[in-house]
Structures are given as C-alpha cells and as structure tokens.
Design a protein around this motif. Structure first.
Motif, PDB file in Angstrom:
ATOM      1  N   GLU A  12      43.899  40.727  30.351  1.00 25.83           N
ATOM      2  CA  GLU A  12      43.278  39.496  29.844  1.00 25.83           C
ATOM      3  C   GLU A  12      41.878  39.338  30.406  1.00 25.83           C
ATOM      4  N   ASP A  13      41.096  38.511  29.711  1.00 31.18           N
ATOM      5  CA  ASP A  13      39.736  38.276  30.174  1.00 31.18           C
ATOM      6  C   ASP A  13      39.734  37.384  31.399  1.00 31.18           C
ATOM      7  N   PRO A  14      39.058  37.791  32.450  1.00 33.90           N
ATOM      8  CA  PRO A  14      38.919  36.928  33.618  1.00 33.90           C
ATOM      9  C   PRO A  14      38.162  35.659  33.239  1.00 33.90           C
ATOM     10  N   ALA A  15      38.555  34.548  33.793  1.00 34.80           N
ATOM     11  CA  ALA A  15      37.991  33.265  33.393  1.00 34.80           C
ATOM     12  C   ALA A  15      36.492  33.170  33.678  1.00 34.80           C
ATOM     13  N   GLU A  16      36.014  33.833  34.718  1.00 32.26           N
ATOM     14  CA  GLU A  16      34.629  33.623  35.128  1.00 32.26           C
ATOM     15  C   GLU A  16      33.633  34.384  34.267  1.00 32.26           C
ATOM     16  N   ALA A  17      34.090  35.335  33.484  1.00 35.66           N
ATOM     17  CA  ALA A  17      33.157  36.189  32.771  1.00 35.66           C
ATOM     18  C   ALA A  17      32.848  35.636  31.392  1.00 35.66           C
ATOM     19  N   GLN A  18      31.588  35.385  31.147  1.00 36.70           N
ATOM     20  CA  GLN A  18      31.180  34.793  29.882  1.00 36.70           C
ATOM     21  C   GLN A  18      30.687  35.814  28.874  1.00 36.70           C
ATOM     22  N   ILE A  19      29.885  36.764  29.311  1.00 36.65           N
ATOM     23  CA  ILE A  19      29.320  37.687  28.324  1.00 36.65           C
ATOM     24  C   ILE A  19      30.135  38.971  28.277  1.00 36.65           C
ATOM     25  N   VAL A  20      29.997  39.678  27.193  1.00 34.43           N
ATOM     26  CA  VAL A  20      30.903  40.776  26.904  1.00 34.43           C
ATOM     27  C   VAL A  20      30.815  41.889  27.944  1.00 34.43           C
ATOM     28  N   SER A  21      29.619  42.182  28.406  1.00 34.80           N
ATOM     29  CA  SER A  21      29.522  43.281  29.377  1.00 34.80           C
ATOM     30  C   SER A  21      30.226  42.913  30.681  1.00 34.80           C
ATOM     31  N   HIS A  22      30.098  41.673  31.086  1.00 36.48           N
ATOM     32  CA  HIS A  22      30.747  41.233  32.314  1.00 36.48           C
ATOM     33  C   HIS A  22      32.270  41.290  32.163  1.00 36.48           C
ATOM     34  N   ARG A  23      32.743  40.779  31.033  1.00 32.32           N
ATOM     35  CA  ARG A  23      34.189  40.817  30.774  1.00 32.32           C
ATOM     36  C   ARG A  23      34.711  42.239  30.792  1.00 32.32           C
ATOM     37  N   LEU A  24      34.000  43.123  30.102  1.00 36.97           N
ATOM     38  CA  LEU A  24      34.492  44.494  30.001  1.00 36.97           C
ATOM     39  C   LEU A  24      34.374  45.237  31.325  1.00 36.97           C
ATOM     40  N   MET A  25      33.362  44.924  32.104  1.00 39.85           N
ATOM     41  CA  MET A  25      33.247  45.604  33.395  1.00 39.85           C
ATOM     42  C   MET A  25      34.400  45.219  34.310  1.00 39.85           C
ATOM     43  N   LEU A  26      34.828  43.968  34.228  1.00 40.38           N
ATOM     44  CA  LEU A  26      35.970  43.543  35.032  1.00 40.38           C
ATOM     45  C   LEU A  26      37.270  44.102  34.451  1.00 40.38           C
ATOM     46  N   ARG A  27      37.406  43.980  33.144  1.00 39.60           N
ATOM     47  CA  ARG A  27      38.659  44.431  32.520  1.00 39.60           C
ATOM     48  C   ARG A  27      38.847  45.938  32.647  1.00 39.60           C
ATOM     49  N   ALA A  28      37.786  46.687  32.492  1.00 37.91           N
ATOM     50  CA  ALA A  28      37.909  48.152  32.525  1.00 37.91           C
ATOM     51  C   ALA A  28      37.906  48.701  33.951  1.00 37.91           C
ATOM     52  N   GLY A  29      37.888  47.810  34.930  1.00 41.44           N
ATOM     53  CA  GLY A  29      38.004  48.285  36.310  1.00 41.44           C
ATOM     54  C   GLY A  29      36.749  48.957  36.829  1.00 41.44           C
ATOM     55  N   LEU A  30      35.572  48.511  36.390  1.00 43.67           N
ATOM     56  CA  LEU A  30      34.322  49.088  36.878  1.00 43.67           C
ATOM     57  C   LEU A  30      33.857  48.416  38.163  1.00 43.67           C
ATOM     58  N   VAL A  31      33.994  47.098  38.196  1.00 46.19           N
ATOM     59  CA  VAL A  31      33.529  46.347  39.365  1.00 46.19           C
ATOM     60  C   VAL A  31      34.514  45.231  39.690  1.00 46.19           C
ATOM     61  N   ARG A  32      34.386  44.726  40.900  1.00 44.07           N
ATOM     62  CA  ARG A  32      35.063  43.505  41.284  1.00 44.07           C
ATOM     63  C   ARG A  32      34.043  42.631  42.005  1.00 44.07           C
ATOM     64  N   GLN A  33      34.122  41.349  41.751  1.00 42.26           N
ATOM     65  CA  GLN A  33      33.165  40.456  42.395  1.00 42.26           C
ATOM     66  C   GLN A  33      33.551  40.219  43.848  1.00 42.26           C
ATOM     67  N   ALA A  34      32.583  40.331  44.737  1.00 37.37           N
ATOM     68  CA  ALA A  34      32.833  40.087  46.161  1.00 37.37           C
ATOM     69  C   ALA A  34      32.471  38.648  46.501  1.00 37.37           C
ATOM     70  N   SER A  35      31.327  38.184  46.027  1.00 37.00           N
ATOM     71  CA  SER A  35      30.978  36.765  46.066  1.00 37.00           C
ATOM     72  C   SER A  35      29.913  36.566  44.998  1.00 37.00           C
ATOM     73  N   ALA A  36      29.377  35.372  44.899  1.00 42.86           N
ATOM     74  CA  ALA A  36      28.483  35.081  43.780  1.00 42.86           C
ATOM     75  C   ALA A  36      27.350  36.100  43.690  1.00 42.86           C
ATOM     76  N   GLY A  37      27.280  36.831  42.589  1.00 43.09           N
ATOM     77  CA  GLY A  37      26.198  37.773  42.373  1.00 43.09           C
ATOM     78  C   GLY A  37      26.263  39.031  43.212  1.00 43.09           C
ATOM     79  N   ILE A  38      27.413  39.303  43.812  1.00 47.12           N
ATOM     80  CA  ILE A  38      27.573  40.487  44.657  1.00 47.12           C
ATOM     81  C   ILE A  38      28.863  41.197  44.257  1.00 47.12           C
TER      82      ILE A  38
END
Length: 437
Positions: free
Chosen positions: A13-39
């Motif tokens: 599922e789409d993470p709640a915090e991600a608004q734009i498609v690249s952000h959603r897909l980067m989280l969903r596809a396991g490319l990145v994880r957010q450590a804190s705001a903007g990091i």
RNA sequence: CGGAGUGUAGCUCAGCCUGGUAGAGCACCGUCUUCGGGAGGCGGGGGCCGGAGGUUCAAAUCCUCUCACUCCGACCA
C-alpha cells in the motif's frame, strides 16, 4: 541475485506521507526509507540505481576533462568567513560546534573549499585551465523538505568548479560542462532543457538551469516546443567551435524559468510555446572572480603579475535524479527503469518454484545471463504467480524472463519488456541471445 | 517562517465526540487446499494508543505542555 535472499522490503500500500508518484514508488519498491524529515536511507535496490546514476555523471564529467577528487562533508567556518558567506547563507546552513568550540558546518556547497585547495596548490597561469569535481553528500536545512529525495535536506550532488585565466577560456569551460550536461541527462533517458536562470546568492552573471518537464515539478517553466525533439546524445563537441555551436543551438530558442520569464518575448512564440512545470536537475554558473578575489586565490601570469582566475561552478543533483527519472518513467503498476540506470537488467520469474523442470530451466538461464555480464534478479520465492508479476512490475526491471510449466512443455519461455508490456514466447536460446545482444 | 492537520500492530486505517482497560484488512508464523496477474480455510504471534504532566474510582478517549511527521503558502544553486 536470488530474491529469496535479497533485502527488498516492498510495500503493498501507499505510505501515507508520500504525495507524489516518485516518492510513493521509491518507498513501495524498497529503494529508500525515511530516517527523518528530508533525510533518507538508501536500501540495496535504491543504492544500485543511485550508483548507476552517479557513474553516468562521472563518466561524462571525465569525458569533458573534469578531474574527480573528494572533499569532506564537514567544513570549517573560517573559509566561509573569508568569502563573506558565513553570515549571508542563513539558516539553510547546518552549523556545528566541535568540542574545542570551533565553528564548523555541514557543507551545502564547496566553492570556498575548492578555492582554498586551489590557492594552496596552483601558482602559475600555465597550470590553467582546470575543472575539478566531486560527488559528495550535501546538507541544506530546508524549511520544508518534501517530495522524498526530490527536495531532501541531505542529498548527493556532483559539483564541479572551473578555474581559467580569462573570460574566453572560462566560457569554454562553461560550454564544456553545458554539453556534458546535455549528454549526461540524455543517457538517463531524460530530455533536459537548458533555461536561463537566476544566479541567486551564489552570484555571477551567466547561468543555466537544466530542467526536466514534469507535472510534479516545483517551478513553472516556459520553452519552445522544439526542445522536446532535440537529440542531446548526438552532441559530442570537443573543440571550441563545436562547443560554441552546440551551446548556441541549445540556447537560441526561448526557454526560461519563472523568475526569468518574459511574457512578451514568450508570447511571440504563439503555439510553439510550452508552459509547464519542471524539475531542476542541474545548474551551471559562471561567476568570474567572485571567490578568487574574496579569498585571495591568484596565479602568476605571463608578465609576472598576480591574476585572479575566472571561476564557474556546475551542479547536478544525483539523488534528485533518481526521483526525477521515476517521475518520467512509471505507470500504474510501478517503476519503468531506463536500461542505463536499472538496478538489475533482467528479472527472472520462476512461476512454479519447486517444480524440477522450472527450477532447472531458471537456474540455467540465470547462470548464462550472469556469465554474459547481465545483472539478474531471480525470483525463486515460493509465491503465487500474481504476487511475482506484481512485484517485478513494481520494481520495474527492463526485462522479465517468465518461466512456467505451461511454456516449458512447449519448449518456450516468455520474454516481457516492462516499458511496453510486449511479451513474446521464445526458446531459451533465442531469449538469451536477444537479452545479451 | 505563517496557516492547517496527523501521531493507535511492519503498512493502510477504525475506535476518541458520549471515559470502563484495544480492533479490522494487508503483512508475518504454523497448517491444509490451491497455483500464469498481489488466492482461500483453520490456528497463532505482535501495540505501556508519540512523550510528560493533570482531571477522575477509572484515560487511546477530557485538559495542559512537549516532540515528531505531513500538507498549503512563503522561501529555495
């Protein structure tokens, strides 16, 4: 690489915090994880892409005659006091006090440091010109980080700096970087348009932003529609006149960001004018002697006089590019990586793990592809077909080799191109020769 | 920095108004049946409800403070 072993935490599922498609897909596809705001932490799949992007940038910088070095992330405030930017840069600069109460900072850019290196080492005009670059993490304490890695606080950037004896030579360095940028972005499948830009607090009077058109871009941009049909990869200018004519060609049509937009001038284009949103993936500046004078960097000239070198700086947002590429290449099912930056070139899907024929066929295919130098991700998990298809589409590898009992009975496997969805049934041999061509 | 929100299981969320000791789906573990586009049954594990303080016999729920994150705007190589 076997998917059963690979660290690839995908989300259904789409993470709640991600608004734009690249952000959603980067989280969903396991490319990145957010450590804190903007990091962000870069997970194995994302890191592979980041490295691919970085390598293309490196190759094109090297080809343009720039030389790679590596400066630190932490800098001393002293240099910034010399240039006068320590107070001017504002709250975006992350300031740090070390144990001896020395003022340090996490570098948002490196003009001061590279100028310091230059003045310590280069003494003669004969050593010019020089273009030096590095690919290093930067930190800018944005008020409002957003859009995932597109506007992070910590980000990976390639920044190059040129030193030349006079304006003419500096202009040549600028042109070299200009053409190298066209090629760099084109190799990633991106149509980047050079636009007149403000020089901002960095100073100077010649500057271009390289913009990719995308609905989720942060800035409003305007340009002639013919830019969309220009082919940057055919630009291989090396000598002065080639460089100048290429730059001329790519700057003669109207193209400007919001700040530089001239409605009257743009209006003359009529229906040829495109108004769109854009993502800035590169920015180049010529700023003359601003830093060399402020910091007392000189070389001895032919007449024995001290001369201040003419400088320029040239940035590419490496981590931002990963997001920008996804903005340009995706569909409802997931990412569609251009071949040049794909984390793996081929995904092999075993539709019936545990079936002796399927297992053997897959092992054989994987082994032969790897022997031929392909990066292969082999889905050997004990999952249903649908789950495997969905995951492979999500992570967007350019090619899928689909091996199932149904096809094997007829001596064929299936080869699917992610970008088009085209599939064809082939013998193992012809599939291999097609992939390794 | 102005404005608006949200913090409850790994993820998406319900419960809060009207206080009574925590739920669903997905994910995970076991098992059976399945097996070419994110299947189904049965069984199971997992949460001091962001944190601190307060009110109360009793707080996820009410009050105060605080922290984090998100969104809109301003800002922005």
């Amino acid at each position: 690489m076997r998917l059963s072993d690979y660290f690839l935490p995908t989300l259904r599922e789409d993470p709640a915090e991600a608004q734009i498609v690249s952000h959603r897909l980067m989280l969903r596809a396991g490319l990145v994880r957010q450590a804190s705001a903007g990091i962000y932490s870069w997970l194995p799949l994302g890191l592979r892409v980041l490295r691919k992007v970085e390598q293309i940038v490196r190759e094109e910088q090297d080809a343009a005659g720039a030389q790679e070095l590596l400066m630190p992330t932490i800098q001393s405030a002293d240099l910034w006091q010399e240039s006068g930017r320590y107070d001017g840069y504002g709250k975006e600069m992350l300031r740090i006090i070390d144990r001896h109460d020395r003022e340090m900072l996490y570098g948002p850019t490196n003009e001061e440091l590279i100028t310091d290196i230059f003045r310590q080492t280069i003494r003669s005009y004969k050593d010019l010109s020089k273009i030096l670059y590095h690919i290093q993490w930067k930190f800018r304490d944005e008020v409002r980080p957003r859009f995932g890695v597109m506007r992070g606080r910590e980000f990976l950037m390639k920044d190059a700096y040129s030193f030349d004896l006079d304006y003419e030579s500096a202009r040549r360095s600028y042109n070299r970087m200009f053409v190298s940028y066209l090629r760099t972005f084109a190799r990633m499948g991106l149509q980047a348009i050079p636009m007149q830009a403000d020089t901002g607090p960095i100073g100077g009077d010649l500057s271009h932003e390289f913009i990719i058109l995308a609905d989720t871009g942060e800035s409003e941009v305007y340009c002639h529609k013919d830019y969309l049909t220009y082919d940057a990869l055919s630009e291989v200018a090396t000598d002065d006149s080639d460089l100048a004519s290429t730059v001329e060609k790519w700057t003669s049509l109207y193209a400007a960001t919001d700040e530089k937009h001239d409605a009257a001038q743009a209006g003359e284009l009529g229906e040829s004018l495109i108004s769109a949103r854009g993502i800035e993936v590169g920015h180049i500046f010529y700023f003359g002697t601003k830093y060399s004078k402020a910091m007392g960097a000189t070389v001895t000239g032919p007449d024995g006089d001290d001369l201040f070198p003419e400088m320029g700086s040239y940035g590419i947002g490496v981590s931002r590019l990963v997001g920008a590429i996804i903005e340009a290449y995706h569909d409802d099912d997931g990412i569609i990586w251009p071949d040049s930056v794909a984390p793996f070139s081929v995904g092999v899907i075993n539709l019936r793990t545990g079936d002796a024929d399927c297992d053997a066929a897959c092992e054989d295919i994987v082994q032969k592809l790897e022997a031929a130098g392909q990066d292969v991700l082999y889905d050997d998990r004990d999952e249903r077909a649908g789950a495997k298809f969905a995951k492979m589409d999500l992570i967007g590898l350019p090619w899928q080799v689909i091996v199932g009992p149904r096809g094997l009975k007829n001596g064929v496997i299936e080869l699917k191109r992610r970008a088009t969805g085209d599939r064809e049934e082939l013998s193992v041999e012809s599939a291999l020769s097609k992939l390794c061509a």
